[in-house]
Design a protein around this motif. Structure first.
Motif, PDB file in Angstrom:
ATOM      1  N   LEU A  79     -17.557  63.610  33.552  1.00 44.86           N
ATOM      2  CA  LEU A  79     -16.555  63.867  32.609  1.00 44.86           C
ATOM      3  C   LEU A  79     -14.845  64.367  33.676  1.00 44.86           C
ATOM      4  CD1 LEU A  79     -16.838  64.385  29.479  1.00 44.86           C
ATOM      5  CD2 LEU A  79     -17.716  67.040  30.526  1.00 44.86           C
ATOM      6  N   ALA A  80     -14.952  65.249  34.052  1.00 41.04           N
ATOM      7  CA  ALA A  80     -13.448  66.152  34.158  1.00 41.04           C
ATOM      8  C   ALA A  80     -12.662  64.760  34.929  1.00 41.04           C
ATOM      9  CB  ALA A  80     -13.707  66.797  35.537  1.00 41.04           C
ATOM     10  N   ALA A  81     -13.181  63.430  35.301  1.00 47.81           N
ATOM     11  CA  ALA A  81     -12.527  62.399  35.627  1.00 47.81           C
ATOM     12  C   ALA A  81     -11.111  62.203  34.001  1.00 47.81           C
ATOM     13  CB  ALA A  81     -13.168  61.353  35.963  1.00 47.81           C
ATOM     14  N   GLY A  82     -11.808  62.160  32.868  1.00 51.72           N
ATOM     15  CA  GLY A  82     -10.895  61.385  31.872  1.00 51.72           C
ATOM     16  C   GLY A  82      -9.945  62.915  31.550  1.00 51.72           C
ATOM     17  N   GLN A  83     -10.585  63.524  31.719  1.00 50.82           N
ATOM     18  CA  GLN A  83     -10.039  64.810  30.683  1.00 50.82           C
ATOM     19  C   GLN A  83      -9.031  65.849  31.346  1.00 50.82           C
ATOM     20  OE1 GLN A  83     -11.886  65.535  27.838  1.00 50.82           O
ATOM     21  NE2 GLN A  83     -12.532  63.650  28.067  1.00 50.82           N
ATOM     22  N   ALA A  84      -8.254  66.427  30.539  1.00 54.27           N
ATOM     23  CA  ALA A  84      -7.567  67.419  31.210  1.00 54.27           C
ATOM     24  C   ALA A  84      -7.184  68.104  30.074  1.00 54.27           C
ATOM     25  CB  ALA A  84      -6.046  66.347  31.205  1.00 54.27           C
ATOM     26  N   GLY A  85      -6.832  69.538  30.924  1.00 57.47           N
ATOM     27  CA  GLY A  85      -6.098  70.741  29.759  1.00 57.47           C
ATOM     28  C   GLY A  85      -7.436  71.414  29.235  1.00 57.47           C
ATOM     29  N   LEU A  86      -6.997  71.920  27.665  1.00 57.30           N
ATOM     30  CA  LEU A  86      -8.246  72.544  26.932  1.00 57.30           C
ATOM     31  C   LEU A  86      -8.795  71.791  27.104  1.00 57.30           C
ATOM     32  CD1 LEU A  86      -6.295  75.260  25.464  1.00 57.30           C
ATOM     33  CD2 LEU A  86      -7.162  75.506  27.188  1.00 57.30           C
ATOM     34  N   GLU A  87      -8.768  70.146  26.559  1.00 56.18           N
ATOM     35  CA  GLU A  87      -9.543  69.488  25.774  1.00 56.18           C
ATOM     36  C   GLU A  87     -10.519  69.260  26.926  1.00 56.18           C
ATOM     37  OE1 GLU A  87     -10.662  68.557  23.073  1.00 56.18           O
ATOM     38  OE2 GLU A  87      -9.134  69.917  22.386  1.00 56.18           O
ATOM     39  N   GLY A  88     -10.142  69.018  28.005  1.00 57.74           N
ATOM     40  CA  GLY A  88     -10.952  68.682  29.116  1.00 57.74           C
ATOM     41  C   GLY A  88     -11.718  70.590  29.324  1.00 57.74           C
ATOM     42  N   LEU A  89     -11.093  71.336  29.011  1.00 53.61           N
ATOM     43  CA  LEU A  89     -11.999  71.946  29.508  1.00 53.61           C
ATOM     44  C   LEU A  89     -12.752  72.449  28.494  1.00 53.61           C
ATOM     45  CD1 LEU A  89     -12.848  75.632  30.223  1.00 53.61           C
ATOM     46  CD2 LEU A  89     -11.172  76.251  28.869  1.00 53.61           C
ATOM     47  N   ARG A  90     -12.590  72.239  26.935  1.00 57.90           N
ATOM     48  CA  ARG A  90     -13.490  71.935  25.878  1.00 57.90           C
ATOM     49  C   ARG A  90     -14.851  71.646  26.460  1.00 57.90           C
ATOM     50  NH1 ARG A  90     -14.422  73.620  21.193  1.00 57.90           N
ATOM     51  NH2 ARG A  90     -15.016  71.988  19.226  1.00 57.90           N
ATOM     52  N   ALA A  91     -14.185  69.911  26.591  1.00 59.35           N
ATOM     53  CA  ALA A  91     -15.659  68.912  26.986  1.00 59.35           C
ATOM     54  C   ALA A  91     -16.461  69.263  28.376  1.00 59.35           C
ATOM     55  CB  ALA A  91     -14.922  67.768  27.490  1.00 59.35           C
ATOM     56  N   LEU A  92     -15.945  70.168  28.098  1.00 58.03           N
ATOM     57  CA  LEU A  92     -16.541  70.122  30.021  1.00 58.03           C
ATOM     58  C   LEU A  92     -18.111  71.701  29.516  1.00 58.03           C
ATOM     59  CD1 LEU A  92     -14.598  70.934  33.193  1.00 58.03           C
ATOM     60  CD2 LEU A  92     -15.987  69.401  32.908  1.00 58.03           C
ATOM     61  N   LEU A  93     -17.504  72.493  29.166  1.00 56.85           N
ATOM     62  CA  LEU A  93     -17.812  73.774  28.003  1.00 56.85           C
ATOM     63  C   LEU A  93     -18.687  72.783  26.801  1.00 56.85           C
ATOM     64  CD1 LEU A  93     -15.305  76.329  27.289  1.00 56.85           C
ATOM     65  CD2 LEU A  93     -17.371  76.595  28.957  1.00 56.85           C
ATOM     66  N   LEU A  94     -18.680  71.992  26.101  1.00 53.56           N
ATOM     67  CA  LEU A  94     -19.671  71.652  25.654  1.00 53.56           C
ATOM     68  C   LEU A  94     -21.160  70.702  25.600  1.00 53.56           C
ATOM     69  CD1 LEU A  94     -16.794  69.779  22.689  1.00 53.56           C
ATOM     70  CD2 LEU A  94     -18.427  71.684  21.925  1.00 53.56           C
ATOM     71  N   ALA A  95     -20.305  69.851  26.916  1.00 55.76           N
ATOM     72  CA  ALA A  95     -21.657  68.946  27.968  1.00 55.76           C
ATOM     73  C   ALA A  95     -22.534  70.652  28.260  1.00 55.76           C
ATOM     74  CB  ALA A  95     -21.025  68.842  28.415  1.00 55.76           C
ATOM     75  N   ASN A  96     -21.908  71.321  29.047  1.00 54.64           N
ATOM     76  CA  ASN A  96     -22.331  72.342  30.185  1.00 54.64           C
ATOM     77  C   ASN A  96     -23.455  72.993  28.616  1.00 54.64           C
ATOM     78  OD1 ASN A  96     -23.245  73.835  31.995  1.00 54.64           O
ATOM     79  ND2 ASN A  96     -22.355  75.843  30.613  1.00 54.64           N
ATOM     80  N   ALA A  97     -23.254  73.643  26.862  1.00 54.83           N
ATOM     81  CA  ALA A  97     -23.338  74.080  25.844  1.00 54.83           C
ATOM     82  C   ALA A  97     -24.519  72.759  26.507  1.00 54.83           C
ATOM     83  CB  ALA A  97     -22.970  74.185  25.253  1.00 54.83           C
TER      84      ALA A  97
END
Length: 198
Positions: A79-97
């Motif tokens: 997931l992190a490979a295709g993400q950056a910045g706050l949107e990437g952080l949001r994507a990680l948090l959403l996936a975790n939740a």
């Protein structure tokens, strides 16, 4: 022509069958309610086969936890490979939740195990070593997406990961009690306050 499995292949196959059965039983009955004889029956083996693979219930749970940590680390890395910045952080948090919510009670099971392990110094140390690995791997994924977006956490990535894990565990306990009101957007907003430009 059927090819026979080697002894090592049979042992590994049995181990995977026991782990899969243990996961089902732990999720259905909780850590305290799961019994090795039930896990063995679920796997289609005798208790002796389970004991040939694992020293006991705690050993079995730790093996499952190690497997889960490796799976989640690989998912976060992808997931992190295709993400950056706050949107990437949001994507990680959403996936975790999402993983917590769709995990069939896995987060509650880990919380239950953590409480049991806390009363046994050796078991707690073994759990803590795995937990630190999960924190470091998640922290690395967070640091990667932030850095790619020109951001850096105001605290070490492992500390930020610990905050995120604490919030996730707390949200899960609130959800279990039926009192959950902490929306994920609030969590994202809170965590993003610990981020600053490079």
């Amino acid at each position: 022509m059927t090819t026979r499995m080697t002894r090592a292949e049979q042992t590994e196959r049995n181990r995977e069958l026991v782990l899969a059965a243990a996961r089902r039983v732990f999720l259905a009955r909780g850590y305290a309610g799961a019994r090795l004889d039930v896990i063995a029956e679920e796997a289609g083996f005798s208790k002796g086969v389970v004991y040939s693979q694992f020293a006991g219930k705690a050993e079995l749970f730790l093996a499952l936890l190690e497997q889960r940590i490796a799976e989640r680390a690989a998912e976060n890395e992808d997931l992190a490979a295709g993400q950056a910045g706050l949107e990437g952080l949001r994507a990680l948090l959403l996936a975790n939740a999402r993983r917590s919510e769709e995990g069939g009670g896995w987060t509650q099971l880990v919380i239950e195990f953590r409480v049991a392990a806390a009363r046994d110094a050796e078991l707690n140390a073994r759990y803590a070593a795995l937990h630190v690995r999960a924190l470091e791997e998640f922290g690395a994924a967070v640091a990667t997406v932030l850095e790619r977006g020109g951001l850096v956490p105001s605290h070490p990535p492992r500390t930020l990961a610990e905050l995120i894990f604490c919030l996730d565990a707390g949200r899960e306990l609130e959800r279990a009690a039926g009192t959950a009101r902490l929306e994920l957007d609030v969590v994202v907003d809170l965590v993003s306050r610990f981020v600053e430009p490079l």
